[in-house]
Motif scaffolding. Sequence first.
Motif, mmCIF file in Angstrom:
data_model
loop_
_atom_site.group_PDB
_atom_site.id
_atom_site.type_symbol
_atom_site.label_atom_id
_atom_site.label_comp_id
_atom_site.label_asym_id
_atom_site.label_seq_id
_atom_site.Cartn_x
_atom_site.Cartn_y
_atom_site.Cartn_z
ATOM 1 N N VAL A 31 0.837 -1.197 0.000
ATOM 2 C CA VAL A 31 0.000 0.000 0.000
ATOM 3 C C VAL A 31 0.870 1.244 0.000
ATOM 4 N N GLN A 32 1.848 1.298 0.914
ATOM 5 C CA GLN A 32 2.684 2.495 1.049
ATOM 6 C C GLN A 32 3.650 2.682 -0.103
ATOM 7 N N THR A 64 -5.144 0.516 10.003
ATOM 8 C CA THR A 64 -3.956 0.436 10.861
ATOM 9 C C THR A 64 -2.950 1.513 10.477
ATOM 10 N N LEU A 65 -2.702 1.671 9.176
ATOM 11 C CA LEU A 65 -1.754 2.688 8.725
ATOM 12 C C LEU A 65 -2.275 4.092 9.019
ATOM 13 N N GLU A 66 -3.584 4.272 8.950
ATOM 14 C CA GLU A 66 -4.182 5.561 9.299
ATOM 15 C C GLU A 66 -3.998 5.838 10.795
ATOM 16 N N ARG A 67 -4.231 4.837 11.621
ATOM 17 C CA ARG A 67 -4.075 4.993 13.075
ATOM 18 C C ARG A 67 -2.634 5.342 13.436
ATOM 19 N N TYR A 85 -7.383 7.825 -0.389
ATOM 20 C CA TYR A 85 -6.286 7.506 0.524
ATOM 21 C C TYR A 85 -5.009 8.118 -0.023
ATOM 22 N N SER A 86 -4.227 8.680 0.876
ATOM 23 C CA SER A 86 -2.930 9.250 0.509
ATOM 24 C C SER A 86 -1.991 9.101 1.703
ATOM 25 N N GLY A 91 4.048 9.265 6.553
ATOM 26 C CA GLY A 91 3.928 8.127 5.646
ATOM 27 C C GLY A 91 4.892 8.211 4.484
ATOM 28 N N VAL A 92 5.074 9.410 3.954
ATOM 29 C CA VAL A 92 6.030 9.600 2.852
ATOM 30 C C VAL A 92 7.435 9.273 3.329
#
Length: 126
Positions: A31-32, A64-67, A85-86, A91-92
Motif C-alpha cells: 500500500v505504502q 492500521t496505517l491511518e491509526r 487515501y494518501s 507516511g512519505v
Amino acid sequence: MESVQVWDVFDVNCPSRAVMEHISSKWGVLVQILLLRSGTLRFSELRRAIGGVSEKMLSQTLQTLERDGLVNRLVHPVIPPHVDYSLTDLGVRAATTVNTLFELIGNNWAEFEAAQIAYDRRKATA
C-alpha cells in the motif's frame, strides 16, 4: 505538556514493535511503497492494484496505517461514497525509507537468488 517516550524495540512490550510490524507487513508495504507513493488512490483502485489482497485485509491495513499516522483517509460526502487515501508526511518518510530496502533487493537480486540456490543445493545434499 508533551511526554517523551523512551522506546526499546528489543523490549517485548515496546509499542514501536507494532508500528514496525504495520509498516513492514506484506500489505502495508504494498500500500505504502508501491501505490500511495505515487499519489492519492481510491479503495477500489488499491484493491485492483494489489493482487491477492481481500477487501477485509486491505480495509484493516488502511485503518492500521491511518491509526499510525501514515495514511490520510478523506471521505467525500457523495453517494455512492467516495474515499481517497494518501500518505501523510510521516507516511512519505516511512515509504521512502522502506523503498530504499526494496531498491537494495531489486538492485542485488542476482546475489539473493544465487544465495538461495546455493542454500537449497546444500540442503538437498545434506
